[in-house]
Design an enzyme around this catalytic site. Structure first.
Site, short mmCIF file in Angstrom:
data_model
loop_
_atom_site.label_atom_id
_atom_site.label_comp_id
_atom_site.label_asym_id
_atom_site.label_seq_id
_atom_site.Cartn_x
_atom_site.Cartn_y
_atom_site.Cartn_z
N ASN A 20 0.72 -1.12 0.05
CA ASN A 20 -0.09 -0.17 -0.21
C ASN A 20 0.91 1.46 0.15
OD1 ASN A 20 -1.69 1.90 0.45
ND2 ASN A 20 -2.42 1.43 2.49
N LYS A 54 0.08 4.43 -0.34
CA LYS A 54 -0.59 5.57 0.19
C LYS A 54 -0.35 6.64 -1.00
CE LYS A 54 -0.19 3.58 4.52
NZ LYS A 54 -0.29 3.75 5.92
N HIS A 111 -10.01 1.55 4.50
CA HIS A 111 -8.82 1.71 5.45
C HIS A 111 -8.82 2.83 6.36
CE1 HIS A 111 -4.74 2.94 5.98
NE2 HIS A 111 -4.22 1.72 5.52
N GLU A 125 -7.14 5.13 7.49
CA GLU A 125 -6.82 6.54 7.02
C GLU A 125 -8.01 7.30 6.45
OE1 GLU A 125 -3.32 5.70 5.29
OE2 GLU A 125 -2.45 5.49 6.99
N GLU A 163 -6.19 -4.62 10.55
CA GLU A 163 -5.13 -3.37 10.53
C GLU A 163 -5.71 -2.65 11.96
OE1 GLU A 163 -2.79 -2.31 7.04
OE2 GLU A 163 -4.44 -1.12 7.08
N GLY A 210 1.82 2.59 10.86
CA GLY A 210 2.82 3.68 10.97
C GLY A 210 3.58 4.02 12.22
N SER A 261 2.59 -1.57 10.51
CA SER A 261 4.06 -1.76 10.83
C SER A 261 4.91 -2.89 10.43
CB SER A 261 4.21 -1.49 12.48
OG SER A 261 3.74 0.22 12.60
P1 PGA Z 1 2.13 0.62 7.66
O1 PGA Z 1 0.88 0.93 7.08
O2 PGA Z 1 2.77 -0.71 7.13
O3 PGA Z 1 3.03 1.80 7.25
O4 PGA Z 1 2.01 0.63 9.31
C1 PGA Z 1 -0.06 -0.19 6.86
C2 PGA Z 1 -1.31 0.13 6.12
O5 PGA Z 1 -1.55 1.50 6.44
O6 PGA Z 1 -1.77 -0.43 5.18
#
Ligand code: PGA
Length: 246
Positions: free
Chosen positions: A11, A13, A99, A101, A168, A174, A207
């Site tokens: 991903n 982003k 997601h 976000e 998640e 993150g 992460s």
């Molecule tokens: P990350 O993000 O691996 O940077 O924690 C995962 C995600 O948001 O899908």
């Protein structure tokens, strides 16, 4: 890990430009050297790169996905929006929906349910994200939240075989933090119970990196990983795959 298909979903982003696509040459080369057949590599770049990336990956086994889509499968007057039909048209085969976000920007379970239905209609496979916030975890609400997200997100959805669940925890995205193995095992088994008999694929995301993968890969109820930050660096992404399959 299971001996079924193992997923590694990148991903990206809101990162990446046309130049960044060159960094995938290493991953393409690596993917051709993998002996295990049951591995799925899926890249979800920003929408601006889907077309170029799917052209670049044409002769490979790596697939392309999008990071979100509008809930309508029709064309319409929605400035700035892209629907699943358009994403499919430029080469996406998957779409990440729900997601955190985007939930933080106001997407609720009902809207996510409409998005899933619409994307299925367009023939995309769904990577459906669920997970609790830190506050919900501290208040011991994890199961309650997961249960609601699953129930509302998948309401009246028939084509369950096209849905992959990505667990998640919001607090792990993150942050460098991952759940304790026993907590992760518990949440995955709760999710499986809620999903009923259908054998959904369940990914873990949050992460994931080349250090903690050694611990995560031992949880054999997980079918793969949704990887954000570490997927932008081909070396790190390859390292995660290598450490999982070797
Ligand atoms: P990350 O993000 O691996 O940077 O924690 C995962 C995600 O948001 O899908």
């Amino acid at each position: 890990m299971t001996n079924k298909y193992l997923y590694f979903v990148a991903n990206w982003k809101m990162y990446g430009d046309l130049k960044a696509l060159n960094s995938l040459d290493k991953v393409i080369k690596f993917s051709k050297s993998i002996k295990q057949k049951k591995i799925k590599l899926i890249y979800c770049p920003p929408s601006t790169l889907i077309n170029s990336l799917s052209n670049k990956l044409k002769k490979t086994k790596i697939e392309v996905g999008a990071q979100n889509s509008h809930e309508s499968d029709k064309y319409g007057a929605f400035t700035g929006q892209i629907n699943s039909k358009m994403l499919k048209n430029v080469g996406a085969r998957y779409v990440i929906l729900g997601h955190s976000e985007n939930r933080q920007l106001g997407e609720d379970n009902k809207k996510i349910n409409s998005k899933i239905k619409s994307a299925l209609k367009s023939g995309l496979k769904i990577i459906f994200c669920i997970g609790e916030t830190l506050k919900e975890k501290r208040n011991k609400k994890t199961n309650q939240v997961l249960s609601k997200q699953i129930k509302m997100g998948l309401k009246l959805i028939q084509k369950k075989s096209s849905i992959i669940i990505a667990y998640e925890p919001v607090w792990s995205i993150g942050t460098g933090l991952i759940p304790k193995p026993k907590d992760l095992i518990k949440s995955i088994s709760f999710i499986k119970k809620k999903l009923g008999k259908k054998p959904y694929k369940i990914l873990y995301g949050g992460s994931v990196n080349s250090d903690n993968i050694k611990q995560l890969k031992n949880i054999n109820t997980i079918d793969g990983f949704l990887i954000g930050g570490a997927s932008q660096d081909p070396k790190k992404f390859i390292d995660i795959i290598k450490k999982t399959i070797n």
